[in-house]
Write a protein that holds these residues in place. Structure first.
Motif, mmCIF file in Angstrom:
data_model
loop_
_atom_site.group_PDB
_atom_site.id
_atom_site.type_symbol
_atom_site.label_atom_id
_atom_site.label_comp_id
_atom_site.label_asym_id
_atom_site.label_seq_id
_atom_site.Cartn_x
_atom_site.Cartn_y
_atom_site.Cartn_z
ATOM 1 N N GLU A 26 -12.706 2.547 -11.365
ATOM 2 C CA GLU A 26 -11.875 3.662 -12.002
ATOM 3 C C GLU A 26 -12.769 4.670 -13.151
ATOM 4 N N ALA A 27 -13.854 4.152 -13.745
ATOM 5 C CA ALA A 27 -14.693 4.691 -14.632
ATOM 6 C C ALA A 27 -15.444 5.477 -14.059
ATOM 7 N N LYS A 31 -11.976 6.307 -5.770
ATOM 8 C CA LYS A 31 -10.952 5.596 -5.094
ATOM 9 C C LYS A 31 -11.428 4.443 -4.292
ATOM 10 N N GLN A 32 -10.478 3.605 -3.923
ATOM 11 C CA GLN A 32 -11.115 2.369 -3.128
ATOM 12 C C GLN A 32 -11.798 2.844 -1.880
ATOM 13 N N THR A 42 -14.519 -1.329 4.078
ATOM 14 C CA THR A 42 -13.209 -0.533 3.928
ATOM 15 C C THR A 42 -12.619 -0.564 2.754
ATOM 16 N N GLY A 43 -11.720 0.270 2.322
ATOM 17 C CA GLY A 43 -11.208 0.466 1.022
ATOM 18 C C GLY A 43 -10.148 -0.430 0.824
ATOM 19 N N SER A 44 -9.695 -1.068 2.170
ATOM 20 C CA SER A 44 -8.826 -2.333 2.148
ATOM 21 C C SER A 44 -9.393 -3.532 1.455
ATOM 22 N N LEU A 45 -10.815 -3.748 2.077
ATOM 23 C CA LEU A 45 -11.526 -4.679 1.150
ATOM 24 C C LEU A 45 -11.574 -4.550 -0.070
ATOM 25 N N ILE A 46 -11.892 -3.166 -0.445
ATOM 26 C CA ILE A 46 -12.120 -3.301 -2.102
ATOM 27 C C ILE A 46 -10.888 -3.941 -2.760
ATOM 28 N N GLY A 47 -9.656 -3.345 -2.038
ATOM 29 C CA GLY A 47 -8.382 -3.573 -2.721
ATOM 30 C C GLY A 47 -8.155 -5.185 -2.876
#
Length: 282
Positions: A26-27, A31-32, A42-47
């Motif tokens: 976020e800094a 986005k993921q 994937t952004g899903s893995l980040i999440g």
């Protein structure tokens, strides 16, 4: 599992890693999905990692540091995270193993953990039906980093001949594992020898054990039962284990003979066209 708004970074190294990842992402105003695209996941893995539902890997951590410019933060954290994935009863031993200057081990059932290939380790760990096999596997692979140090511990590994014949993971996995052993034999800081069936009864019919030595701390003996492990620095136990190990050393094949046997088993039992690849695990 708590969601990202209520994740408490003080509950575990994994939770802290996820909390810190979200803060750093976020800094950077990412986005993921955007961060995932940068580090090839994937952004899903980040999440999942941000919510402590997935255990990160060292490679993932190194890519995070490069993408977010964190000065190696996640590469430093990952060791703590992965060690926390080990069974609670094993964590103290893993810490002592990482500090040892000399390791002696006799293994009667399987290849010593520090020498296991990833596929072989996965097959071994799966027999315990763990809830998070990937996390345990990543932790075992992390343990092996001590062998890649500039000054790794000196290691003397005695394997029962049964270890070579037990087809853990299938023919392809075993062939790769035995090839790893042959590679390790060439390392000047490691000695791998086989206790042959022809030795008959021997000094450790009761099972496997490890001896750890340190620069300044007392020696340790480590054994496992079906449920947990046991570590002791009791002088009498150390003396008895050392005596038994010396007897084993007197019964093993030479390094050269051991390498020849490993090579022969690799070709005869696990070479191309020797049988079905897939094995059923009971």
């Amino acid at each position: 599992m708590a969601n990202i708004q209520t994740l408490d970074p003080s509950t575990s190294p994994l939770a802290y890693y996820g909390w810190e990842l979200r803060r750093q992402r976020e800094a950077a105003n990412l986005k993921q999905g955007q961060l995932g695209a940068i580090i090839f996941c994937t952004g899903s893995l980040i999440g999942q990692i941000e919510t402590a539902r997935k255990v990160p890997t060292r490679d993932f951590s190194e890519r995070l540091d490069a993408a977010l410019g964190t000065g190696g933060l996640f590469s430093r954290l990952i060791g703590l995270v992965l060690r926390s994935q080990l069974p609670t009863w094993f964590q103290a031993y893993a810490e002592m193993e990482s500090r040892a200057t000399y390791i002696s081990t006799y293994q009667s059932q399987m290849v010593y953990g520090l020498l296991q290939t990833e596929e072989y380790a996965r097959a071994v760990l799966a027999t315990g039906m763990p809830e998070d096999l990937d996390g345990l596997l990543a932790a075992r692979m992390e343990r092996q980093r001590i062998l890649k140090r500039e000054q790794p511990p000196l290691a003397w590994v005695i394997l029962d001949e049964a270890v070579l014949s037990r087809p853990i993971g299938g023919r392809r996995v075993m062939r790769s594992q035995l090839a790893r052993l042959l590679e390790c034999i060439s390392h000047r800081w490691m000695r791998i020898q086989v206790l042959p069936f022809s030795a008959g009864e021997h000094a450790s019919l009761a099972g496997s054990f490890n001896l750890l030595r340190f620069e300044s701390d007392p020696d340790l003996v480590y054994t496992e039962d079906v449920i947990s492990g046991h570590m002791t620095a009791d002088p009498e136990t150390i003396r008895e284990a050392s005596l038994r190990y010396a007897h084993l050393q007197g019964a093993v094949l030479s390094v050269e003979e051991s390498a020849a046997l490993i090579s022969r088993v690799m070709e005869e039992r696990y070479g191309a066209g020797t049988g079905n690849e897939e094995l059923v695990v009971a």
